[in-house]
Design a protein around this motif. Structure first.
Motif, short mmCIF file in Angstrom:
data_model
loop_
_atom_site.label_atom_id
_atom_site.label_comp_id
_atom_site.label_asym_id
_atom_site.label_seq_id
_atom_site.Cartn_x
_atom_site.Cartn_y
_atom_site.Cartn_z
N ILE A 163 -3.82 -8.18 -4.31
CA ILE A 163 -2.50 -6.89 -4.68
C ILE A 163 -2.74 -8.41 -6.26
CG2 ILE A 163 -0.10 -6.42 -6.15
CD1 ILE A 163 -0.65 -5.51 -2.77
N GLU A 203 -4.72 -8.29 -8.92
CA GLU A 203 -5.42 -7.27 -8.73
C GLU A 203 -4.49 -6.75 -10.59
OE1 GLU A 203 -5.65 -2.97 -7.36
OE2 GLU A 203 -4.67 -3.97 -5.61
N LEU A 242 0.06 -2.36 -15.89
CA LEU A 242 0.23 -2.02 -13.97
C LEU A 242 0.19 -0.72 -13.77
CD1 LEU A 242 2.63 -4.93 -13.38
CD2 LEU A 242 -0.49 -4.70 -14.26
N LEU A 270 -0.94 0.20 -10.48
CA LEU A 270 -1.59 0.17 -8.76
C LEU A 270 -0.52 0.92 -8.40
CD1 LEU A 270 0.20 -3.71 -9.94
CD2 LEU A 270 -2.12 -3.16 -8.81
N LYS A 326 -2.46 3.19 -5.96
CA LYS A 326 -3.08 2.27 -4.96
C LYS A 326 -1.67 1.96 -3.78
CE LYS A 326 -6.58 0.11 -7.94
NZ LYS A 326 -6.82 -0.81 -8.08
#
Length: 262
Positions: A85, A88, A148, A151, A154
């Motif tokens: 993470i 990412e 972001l 994210l 996900k």
């Protein structure tokens, strides 16, 4: 699974050991929300001109306060990090041409662990702390949050941790909130529910009692709101989940951004 974003008021560090309506709300909220794969937290207590990303695989607990009961300094929140993470996050910032600096061995400040201690007491969800920059404009803060947004698809929750009304010099013993505090909060709430970015970005000039609610020395507590909002720019929905006041003018509220079913 797409998860929402949150703005959470973390209040006083003493919130960690209190049992009141707000702490009970946070405990319930953690069980009602879809369980996230990880949580990215923009904390008011990490204010930096650089965009910093905590890349620790295991977090320590930072006691960044003084003068509180001894038990406060015995609480630990040993949440893990997550290399996948945080990489990412770093890659998304790079993709959008925002320089980001990896940071190690900082520890979770109380703007992160105090509210999570109630929401997820087992400390078993990976946490990725991120800094804010209170010197940036609200629009710039919002845009960083936008970077972001993917994210959330996900399963990574984006949280802004701060306080919408945070004037420690105006604290009092009143049980009822000060009218200037509620007037400011109500105005902010109206703009959030209509996603009126033009008004919100200019809140210091447009909102009633903005200087009292967000004094210049405490702008970092308001800034996380824009980072969290930006993370749901493609799903512009705001819902106030909770609101009370401590010491007459310390706003303890929680806003949910994006679509979800509680």
């Amino acid at each position: 699974m797409t998860v929402p974003a949150l703005f959470v008021a973390h209040g006083s560090p003493a919130l960690a050991v209190e049992n009141n309506a707000y702490t009970r709300f946070l405990e319930e909220l953690g069980s009602r929300l879809p369980r996230p794969r990880g949580i990215v937290v923009f904390s008011a207590h990490w204010d930096s001109p650089d965009q910093c990303v905590d890349v620790d695989e295991q977090h320590s607990t930072l006691y960044d306060f003084y003068g509180f009961p001894e038990e406060m300094y015995t609480i630990e929140y040993p949440a893990p990090g997550d290399p996948e993470i945080h990489n990412e996050v770093l890659n998304l910032f790079k993709l959008h041409n925002l320089h980001a600096r990896p940071v190690q061995n900082r520890g979770l400040d109380h703007g992160v662990w105090v509210f999570l201690h109630h929401m997820y007491p087992n400390a078993d969800i990976p946490i990725i702390p991120l800094s804010i920059d209170s010197r940036r404009s609200p629009k710039e803060q919002y845009i960083i949050g936008c970077m972001l947004s993917s994210l959330r698809e996900k399963g990574v929750m984006i949280v802004g941790s701060g306080g919408l009304v945070h004037n420690l010099r105006r604290l009092c013993k009143n049980e009822e909130p000060e009218s200037w505090a509620t007037d400011f909060d109500d105005w902010i709430g109206e703009q959030l529910q209509t996603w009126n970015l033009k008004q919100l970005f200019d809140y210091r000039k447009k909102a009633p009692f903005a200087e009292e609610a967000v004094p210049s020395y405490a702008k970092e507590h308001f800034a996380p709101l824009f980072y969290a909002m930006g993370a749901t720019d493609n799903d512009r929905r705001a819902e106030k989940l909770f609101q009370v006041y401590d010491h007459g003018c310390l706003s303890l509220n929680c806003w949910l951004f994006g679509t979800t079913t509680l």
